[in-house]
Design a protein around this motif. Structure first.
Motif, PDB file in Angstrom:
ATOM      1  N   LEU A   1       0.817  -1.218   0.000  1.00  0.00           N
ATOM      2  CA  LEU A   1       0.000   0.000   0.000  1.00  0.00           C
ATOM      3  C   LEU A   1       0.848   1.264   0.000  1.00  0.00           C
ATOM      4  O   LEU A   1       0.371   2.333  -0.370  1.00  0.00           O
ATOM      5  N   ARG A   2       2.101   1.161   0.397  1.00  0.00           N
ATOM      6  CA  ARG A   2       2.980   2.345   0.412  1.00  0.00           C
ATOM      7  C   ARG A   2       3.190   2.909  -0.978  1.00  0.00           C
ATOM      8  O   ARG A   2       3.402   4.100  -1.144  1.00  0.00           O
ATOM      9  N   SER A   3       3.152   2.061  -2.001  1.00  0.00           N
ATOM     10  CA  SER A   3       3.450   2.527  -3.348  1.00  0.00           C
ATOM     11  C   SER A   3       2.201   2.884  -4.155  1.00  0.00           C
ATOM     12  O   SER A   3       2.315   3.343  -5.288  1.00  0.00           O
ATOM     13  N   LEU A   4       1.031   2.675  -3.600  1.00  0.00           N
ATOM     14  CA  LEU A   4      -0.199   2.999  -4.328  1.00  0.00           C
ATOM     15  C   LEU A   4      -0.456   4.497  -4.356  1.00  0.00           C
ATOM     16  O   LEU A   4      -0.194   5.203  -3.380  1.00  0.00           O
ATOM     17  N   GLU A   5      -0.977   4.952  -5.455  1.00  0.00           N
ATOM     18  CA  GLU A   5      -1.393   6.354  -5.570  1.00  0.00           C
ATOM     19  C   GLU A   5      -2.792   6.489  -4.976  1.00  0.00           C
ATOM     20  O   GLU A   5      -3.622   5.600  -5.125  1.00  0.00           O
TER      21      GLU A   5
END
Length: 79
Positions: free
Chosen positions: A67-71
């Motif tokens: 989830l850290r890399s989701l926009e």
């Protein structure tokens, strides 16, 4: 206070000072002599070594969280 009582107190103060840096060490943000000094303490203190290992596990889990890399669904300006 006698010198005999002050030595353990000074050691405890030093331990607590270095223990406060464990999260920073686990996050990889300590540098230079602070990093070296804290690592040396971790290598000589079982309790701090255990706490540092737990903190490293938390950092690793956060770093691998997909989830850290989701926009976000909305542009940040709207949020």
């Amino acid at each position: 206070m006698s010198a005999r009582l002050l030595r353990p107190l000074a050691a405890l103060r030093e331990h607590l000072r270095l223990r406060r840096r464990l999260a920073l060490l686990a996050a990889g943000v300590l540098e230079g002599s602070e990093r070296d000094e804290t690592l040396a303490h971790v290598e000589s203190c079982r309790r701090c070594a255990a706490e540092h290992a737990e903190l490293r596990a938390v950092v690793a889990a956060v770093e691998t969280d997909p989830l850290r890399s989701l926009e976000p669904d909305l542009p940040l300006a709207v949020l």
